[in-house]
Design a protein around this motif. Sequence first.
Motif, mmCIF file in Angstrom:
data_model
loop_
_atom_site.group_PDB
_atom_site.id
_atom_site.type_symbol
_atom_site.label_atom_id
_atom_site.label_comp_id
_atom_site.label_asym_id
_atom_site.label_seq_id
_atom_site.Cartn_x
_atom_site.Cartn_y
_atom_site.Cartn_z
ATOM 1 N N LEU A 1 -0.592 18.937 10.039
ATOM 2 C CA LEU A 1 -0.846 19.058 8.610
ATOM 3 C C LEU A 1 -1.455 20.392 8.228
ATOM 4 O O LEU A 1 -1.428 20.768 7.063
ATOM 5 C CB LEU A 1 -1.765 17.927 8.150
ATOM 6 N N LEU B 1 -5.926 18.465 1.487
ATOM 7 C CA LEU B 1 -4.596 18.761 2.040
ATOM 8 C C LEU B 1 -3.496 18.093 1.222
ATOM 9 O O LEU B 1 -2.345 18.522 1.259
ATOM 10 C CB LEU B 1 -4.511 18.278 3.495
ATOM 11 N N ARG B 2 -3.831 17.048 0.498
ATOM 12 C CA ARG B 2 -2.822 16.359 -0.319
ATOM 13 C C ARG B 2 -3.037 16.613 -1.813
ATOM 14 O O ARG B 2 -2.378 15.988 -2.646
ATOM 15 C CB ARG B 2 -2.876 14.846 -0.045
ATOM 16 N N LEU C 1 -9.984 9.471 9.186
ATOM 17 C CA LEU C 1 -10.943 9.735 10.292
ATOM 18 C C LEU C 1 -12.192 10.361 9.720
ATOM 19 O O LEU C 1 -12.056 11.374 9.007
ATOM 20 C CB LEU C 1 -10.281 10.633 11.336
ATOM 21 N N SER D 1 -8.293 -4.411 -2.645
ATOM 22 C CA SER D 1 -8.034 -2.980 -2.509
ATOM 23 C C SER D 1 -6.988 -2.509 -3.506
ATOM 24 O O SER D 1 -6.894 -1.323 -3.791
ATOM 25 C CB SER D 1 -7.546 -2.678 -1.089
ATOM 26 N N LEU D 2 -6.203 -3.435 -4.039
ATOM 27 C CA LEU D 2 -5.114 -3.063 -4.946
ATOM 28 C C LEU D 2 -5.516 -3.172 -6.418
ATOM 29 O O LEU D 2 -4.692 -2.913 -7.299
ATOM 30 C CB LEU D 2 -3.889 -3.956 -4.669
ATOM 31 N N ARG E 1 2.686 4.067 -3.767
ATOM 32 C CA ARG E 1 2.590 5.522 -3.894
ATOM 33 C C ARG E 1 3.914 6.215 -3.591
ATOM 34 O O ARG E 1 3.967 7.437 -3.482
ATOM 35 C CB ARG E 1 1.502 6.060 -2.959
ATOM 36 N N GLU F 1 -5.529 9.694 -5.697
ATOM 37 C CA GLU F 1 -4.851 8.410 -5.924
ATOM 38 C C GLU F 1 -4.597 7.614 -4.653
ATOM 39 O O GLU F 1 -3.767 6.693 -4.646
ATOM 40 C CB GLU F 1 -3.506 8.649 -6.631
ATOM 41 N N VAL F 2 -5.272 7.919 -3.583
ATOM 42 C CA VAL F 2 -5.038 7.200 -2.324
ATOM 43 C C VAL F 2 -5.343 5.708 -2.492
ATOM 44 O O VAL F 2 -6.338 5.331 -3.111
ATOM 45 C CB VAL F 2 -5.932 7.799 -1.219
ATOM 46 N N VAL F 3 -4.491 4.875 -1.952
ATOM 47 C CA VAL F 3 -4.730 3.427 -1.965
ATOM 48 C C VAL F 3 -5.671 3.080 -0.812
ATOM 49 O O VAL F 3 -5.495 3.568 0.304
ATOM 50 C CB VAL F 3 -3.399 2.658 -1.810
ATOM 51 N N LEU G 1 -4.225 -0.951 -9.422
ATOM 52 C CA LEU G 1 -3.014 -0.255 -9.010
ATOM 53 C C LEU G 1 -1.750 -1.027 -9.317
ATOM 54 O O LEU G 1 -0.664 -0.462 -9.330
ATOM 55 C CB LEU G 1 -3.079 0.031 -7.505
ATOM 56 N N VAL H 1 -14.696 17.095 6.952
ATOM 57 C CA VAL H 1 -13.344 16.673 7.331
ATOM 58 C C VAL H 1 -12.755 15.768 6.255
ATOM 59 O O VAL H 1 -11.527 15.747 6.038
ATOM 60 C CB VAL H 1 -13.330 15.998 8.726
ATOM 61 N N GLU H 2 -13.630 15.047 5.534
ATOM 62 C CA GLU H 2 -13.134 14.193 4.457
ATOM 63 C C GLU H 2 -12.619 15.062 3.293
ATOM 64 O O GLU H 2 -11.602 14.735 2.667
ATOM 65 C CB GLU H 2 -14.261 13.266 3.991
ATOM 66 N N LEU I 1 -5.523 15.572 11.917
ATOM 67 C CA LEU I 1 -4.935 16.620 11.073
ATOM 68 C C LEU I 1 -3.790 17.365 11.763
ATOM 69 O O LEU I 1 -3.217 18.288 11.175
ATOM 70 C CB LEU I 1 -6.036 17.604 10.654
ATOM 71 N N ARG J 1 -9.242 16.146 4.400
ATOM 72 C CA ARG J 1 -8.277 15.045 4.258
ATOM 73 C C ARG J 1 -7.770 14.947 2.823
ATOM 74 O O ARG J 1 -6.575 14.807 2.574
ATOM 75 C CB ARG J 1 -8.916 13.712 4.665
ATOM 76 N N VAL K 1 -2.587 11.193 4.935
ATOM 77 C CA VAL K 1 -3.366 11.770 6.030
ATOM 78 C C VAL K 1 -4.165 10.643 6.716
ATOM 79 O O VAL K 1 -4.752 9.811 6.030
ATOM 80 C CB VAL K 1 -4.343 12.848 5.494
ATOM 81 N N PRO K 2 -4.171 10.613 8.045
ATOM 82 C CA PRO K 2 -4.942 9.560 8.727
ATOM 83 C C PRO K 2 -6.414 9.558 8.318
ATOM 84 O O PRO K 2 -6.974 10.605 7.996
ATOM 85 C CB PRO K 2 -4.793 9.921 10.215
ATOM 86 N N ARG L 1 1.790 9.644 18.454
ATOM 87 C CA ARG L 1 1.435 10.825 19.254
ATOM 88 C C ARG L 1 1.599 10.505 20.732
ATOM 89 O O ARG L 1 1.294 9.396 21.183
ATOM 90 C CB ARG L 1 -0.007 11.268 18.977
ATOM 91 N N ARG M 1 0.827 -1.211 0.000
ATOM 92 C CA ARG M 1 0.000 0.000 0.000
ATOM 93 C C ARG M 1 0.859 1.258 0.000
ATOM 94 O O ARG M 1 0.612 2.213 -0.755
ATOM 95 C CB ARG M 1 -0.918 0.017 1.229
#
Lengths: 350, 350, 350, 350
Positions: D52, D22-23, C349, C48-49, C23, D344-346, C52, D15-16, D49, D19, C346-347, C298, C19
Amino acid sequence: MISVGIVGGTGYTGVELVRILLRHPNVQIKALTSRTEAGMRVDAMFPSLRGLTDLEFSNVDQDVLNQCDVVFFATPHGVAMKQARDLVDAGVKVIDLAADFRLKNTTEFEKWYGMPHACPDLLEESVYGLPEINREAIKTARIIGNPGCYPTTVQLGLLPLLKAQEQLVQFDTLIVDAKSGVSGAGRKAETSLLFSESSDNFKAYGVKGHRHHPEIVQGLDAISQQKGWFDQMIFVPHLVPMIRGMFTTMYLKLTEQGKQADLQALFESAYATESFVDVMPAGSLPETRSVRGANQLRIALYRPNNGDTLVILVVQDNLVKGASGQAVQNMNLMFGLAETTGLEVVPLLP
Amino acid sequence: MISVGIVGGTGYTGVELVRILLRHPNVQIKALTSRTEAGMRVDAMFPSLRGLTDLEFSNVDQDVLNQCDVVFFATPHGVAMKQARDLVDAGVKVIDLAADFRLKNTTEFEKWYGMPHACPDLLEESVYGLPEINREAIKTARIIGNPGCYPTTVQLGLLPLLKAQEQLVQFDTLIVDAKSGVSGAGRKAETSLLFSESSDNFKAYGVKGHRHHPEIVQGLDAISQQKGWFDQMIFVPHLVPMIRGMFTTMYLKLTEQGKQADLQALFESAYATESFVDVMPAGSLPETRSVRGANQLRIALYRPNNGDTLVILVVQDNLVKGASGQAVQNMNLMFGLAETTGLEVVPLLP
Amino acid sequence: MISVGIVGGTGYTGVELVRILLRHPNVQIKALTSRTEAGMRVDAMFPSLRGLTDLEFSNVDQDVLNQCDVVFFATPHGVAMKQARDLVDAGVKVIDLAADFRLKNTTEFEKWYGMPHACPDLLEESVYGLPEINREAIKTARIIGNPGCYPTTVQLGLLPLLKAQEQLVQFDTLIVDAKSGVSGAGRKAETSLLFSESSDNFKAYGVKGHRHHPEIVQGLDAISQQKGWFDQMIFVPHLVPMIRGMFTTMYLKLTEQGKQADLQALFESAYATESFVDVMPAGSLPETRSVRGANQLRIALYRPNNGDTLVILVVQDNLVKGASGQAVQNMNLMFGLAETTGLEVVPLLP
Amino acid sequence: MISVGIVGGTGYTGVELVRILLRHPNVQIKALTSRTEAGMRVDAMFPSLRGLTDLEFSNVDQDVLNQCDVVFFATPHGVAMKQARDLVDAGVKVIDLAADFRLKNTTEFEKWYGMPHACPDLLEESVYGLPEINREAIKTARIIGNPGCYPTTVQLGLLPLLKAQEQLVQFDTLIVDAKSGVSGAGRKAETSLLFSESSDNFKAYGVKGHRHHPEIVQGLDAISQQKGWFDQMIFVPHLVPMIRGMFTTMYLKLTEQGKQADLQALFESAYATESFVDVMPAGSLPETRSVRGANQLRIALYRPNNGDTLVILVVQDNLVKGASGQAVQNMNLMFGLAETTGLEVVPLLP
C-alpha cells in the motif's frame, strides 16, 4: 469423610466444585448428576480431571443422594427448591448455588425468576450463605442459599461501613458499576457468549434490571436493619472479555463523620480475622488475576482528591469466592471444619 | 524441611516456583533474590501472593544461599553457571531453569547463547532434568539443567518410540510444529509481547533457528544412542494469543513394523507408572486448558486415514511441566520425596 | 449498479459480505434473507451497521431474488444447491460461500456432507472460485463454488510449485498444519465455541477427517493434472483463541532441482501481477493481524538449515480472502469490474 | 491534494493515521518521521501496509515538514509544542494528537505533564479539536489540540445536557466509570502492558489522578460557561483485555425538570446532523465492537427503575474517534472538505 452429592455437574459451578472437592481432605464425592450426560465419565467432558477421578455423571438417584451428608445444587434456578424437601427430611444438608434460596420474599422470587417458589417454608428456614455475615447461622443451617457473585462483592465491600457505629456514608447514594468475566453467564450455548461475539469486546448488560439487584438490596437491607437505604441503588453490570474474574466499583457520598474517619483502618479491623477477605494497603489497585482460581476477595478504598466521594474497588474470582469456593466455605462451617479446609489454593498468576 | 533459595524471583518461572513451593509440605523458602527489586515485598509485585508470604526480594547474599539445601535459578541464561561453583562447593544442590546446564557441548552453548560457558566441568557433571528419562541420575545429581518447554514435549512425545525394541518410525522424517502461549517468552518488556501486538494474532517465530532446537536434538540423540537421526529435524515454533499452554504437533513416517504395531498400547504401557504423563484414549483431542496450572503433560496419537504418517499431539502448561513444576519434580527426586509432593494441583478449567 | 441478493445474512460470512458490499461502488444490496430473523433490521442484529443501511432481513422471496443480478449464499451447506436452478434459469448468477459447489464428485460430496447432491448437472457446470487459478472460467461462470478457507491457503501456497516447469518438491510428502481463528466455525451456538471454552486455549480438531481435506486434494489434483500426488496428504487443523485469521504451515521435501532453484524468485514472479497475494521478502514472519479485515493473503518461504525441507507459511483473514472477500473478488470478475473494486480496505492493526 | 506530514509514526495513533490517510482521496503523505527507525520501510514495521505504500520512516527534516500543508504529531507529549512555532510560521497547520495543546492553563499543564509549556502563546491560540463542539473554530485554526480518548466520550456524552435550555441534571453529581482497551496506553514496552500481564485480567488504574481528568473538567467547564460544576467530578478509568475500544459509563442525578424531560428525544435531536455520533434507540446496549476501526461514537441512555439517576453509556474506538479518526475529521474541516471524507470505513464485526 463427608459424603457429597453434586446435582448438575456439567456447568461451570459444578466442575469448579469438583476441582475444589477433589483436593478437600475431608470429602468424598459420591454422586455427580446430569440429566443429559448420565453414563459419561466426568473426565471425558472435563479433561482437566483425567487421572484424578473415575466418577461418571449419573441420573438423579434419590437413594444415593439421601445417603450423602450434603448435596450441592449446581443447577439452574428452579431445581433445588423441588428436591430440597426430600433431602432435608432425610437429614441431608443442602447448599444451593442457584437462586432458589436467596430471595426471602416469594413475590420477589416469582417476579425475577418467573415461577412460583416450590417450598416457601424451607425458604424461610434457609440461611443466606455469606460466612463473613452469617457465620453462626450457617453452622447450624440445614439449607444454604449460596450468594450470587455480584452480591458477594457488594455486601462484603460495604459490610464494615454498615456495621460501623457512626454513619460514615450516605448509603442511599450507592452506585455499583460491576464487571464480570464471561464464565459468570454459565456454560450455555448462547450466541452472545461465543468467543467470536464476546472476545475483544466490552458491553453493559442487564441495565434495565438484573436478578442480582434484589438480592443485593435484600442483603444490604438485612445488615442495615431495613432502613430502606438501598431502594434507589444503581447497579450496572458489564461483560469483560476474560474467562474468570469480577471487578466491582462502588461509589458513595461520605458524611461529615465519614470524611473524618480512618476508613482504611476501619476496613482492616473489620476483616482482620477473616481468611478470605483482603483489605489491600491504601493506594493499591486490585486486579482480577490476583485471585484467579482462589477463594479470595480483595478490597481497596479511595477518596479521590480528598473529596466527598468514597470509591470502593472489589475483586474476586466469580467461580470461587463468587460461587463454588464460597459454597465449600459454607460446607466447612456446617460440618465443623476449619473454614479454610480445602481452600488454600494459590491464585494462578500469570 | 528443605531450605530453598530462588535466584531471580521476578520472572514467570520464579513466581511460578513460589506458587508451587508455598504449598509444598516439605519446603521453606529462605531467600528470593532480585537485583532490581531488592527490598520490595514479593506480594507487592505479585498480589496473588498477598496473605501467603512475608518474603521480600533480596540481593544475592552468598551466605544465605550457601545455607540453603537447594537453589533454583529462575534467571536469564548466563547467571547460574557463574554462581553454581560456590553453591556446589558449599554442598547446595542447584536446579537451573535457564539454559546454562542444558547443552552439553560448550561450542553449541556458545553458538546459541553468545557467551562462553563459565564452568565446563560442572556442565559435564550436571544432569538433564527430565525425570521420565533420567530419574535415577537426577536422584543423586548436584546440578540439574531443567529442560526447556519445547524440548520437554518433544522428548516425552517420542520417548516410547525411541525405547521400543523395533524401529516403528523413520525418525529422520521428524517434523515438529509447536505452539506456545506468550508467557513462554518471559516477563520481558518487549514491544512484540505487548497485549496490543500479540492478542488476536497468530504468528510463527524463530523459523531460522530457535535455541531449543539443539536441545531437542541433543536429548533425542541421547535416548537413541547418537544415531544422528535428528540432524535434519524440522522445528517451527508459533506464538498463540494465550497466557499459558504449549501444544506440539509432531509428524513422522511409520515403518512397516510401525504400521503393524499397536502404538496406543505401546505409549500407554510406557507411561503406565508415570504420574505426570497422560496418554489419552485413542481419538482424544488434547487441549492446553486441560493442564492449566498443573504439572501434567498429555499425549494423543493419530494415524490419519490409516496411512503411513504418525501424528503425535502433546500439551502441557509451559510454566509448570515445561518449567517450574518440572523443577520441583526434580527437587522431590533429589531429596527422596514422593515425586508428586506439592504437585497435586488440579488444572484450572474453565 | 449490480443488484445483489444475499441468502442467509445472519452468519459471519453474511455480515462480512454486507460490510464489504456497503462500500462497493457498483453494488446495491436488494435483499438479505433469514428464515429466523425476517422483519428484523439488519443493524439491530449487527450494530456495527447502524447508520449505514436500512435493510431488514426478509424471507426468501423468489421473485425478488430472480430480479437480482447475482445472489450470494452465505448459508450452511445444502441450501444453495436447492435454490440454484431457479436462479440460474432466471439469469441470475450464483456464488455459494458454502460447500455445495466445491466438491465435483457427488459421491465425495455425499460422504462428507451427509446428503445427496440436489443438482449434479449444475455442479458439473459450476466453477471453483479461486481467481488466481480459475480467473478466465470465473468470468463467464453462472455458478461459483467459493473455496473453503483452508483450501484457499493451501492451493495458493503451492500454486507456483505446481505450475513450475520442473518438479521442485515431492508433492506426496505434503503436510499441512493449519490454524484458524474461531470465527471460522461460524456463528453457531455451540458449547465448544463459547468464550469460556475457547479463550486462553489451543487445541487440534478434525484430525480424523475434515471436510476441507477432499476439497484441498481435489484442487491440488486439478492443478497438477490428476497425478495422485496428494492421496496421502496430511492435514491437521487447530483452533486459535482469536476471532479472525488463518495461519497455514506447510512442509514438503525438496527435490534435487528444488534445492538448486530460487524458490523465492519463483513465487515472486508467479504472483507479480496478483493484487491479493503477497510474497513476503525472504526471512519474513507473517502474522495474521497483518491481513485483519482485508482481502489479502501473504506467503513466506523457509528452507531451514538449508536442508531438504521447504516450509511455506501462509496467512489470510478467514472471513475475507478465505470467504466473503474472495466471493466479491469473484463477483467483480463475473461482472467485468476491476478485480480490486470494493476490496481496497487497509488491514486493521493493531 | 493535501500534503501531510506525520511526526512520530511508530506508535498506534501514527500507524492509525497512516491506515486512514492511505485511503483518503485528498491526501498524500509526504513524510513520516521516527527518531529511532529512520530509514526503515514503514511496511517492514507494520506489515499490514505491505503493498500500500513505499514510505520510509525519516528523521525530522524541517524543510520537508515546512512544505506540508498540515503536520500531525503522533508523538508523546512535549514534542509538538517545541516544533509548532516553526511550522506555523511556515504556514503549516498543526494537529497534535498528544496533550500539548489540550490544557489551556499552563500551570495545569506543568502539574500534570511535568514540564513547562514551551509556547504559551500558541497554546492560547490553539483550538480544542472536538468538531461537534468547536466546529467553526476548527475550520480556521492553525493549531489543533486533538482531544484525549476519555474526554471525547465524556464531553460528547454530556453535550446535549449541557446545551439544554433547562438544567436537567445535577452536573456536580457526575461520576465517570470508564473502561479502555489496552492500545489506549500506546505502543510502549512496559511490563504492565504485556499480553501475559493484561490478558484475562481487569483492573482499575489512575484512580489517584489521571491526566485526562483536568482535560475533561476544562472541556465541560467551557461548554457550561465556567460554573464550577465539575470540580468534584469522579473519574475512575479501568483497563479491559481487548486491543481497541472504550466504554464510558456515566452517572448523574436528574433534576425535577430532568425527570419530566424526554432525554432520548433531546439527544437524538442534538445529534441529528452529526455523522459520527449515533444516539441509539432506547433500550440499546452499546458494544465496543460496534465501532471497531470506525470514526463513530455511540450513546445510549438509561433511567433505571424510572428513578432519579441518569445512566449514559458511550462507546468509541479509542484509536479512531478517540484519536486518529478525530484528527482526520479536524483536518477535513480545516481544509474545507466534507467532514466524512476518508472516514467511511465500516466497523469490523466480528
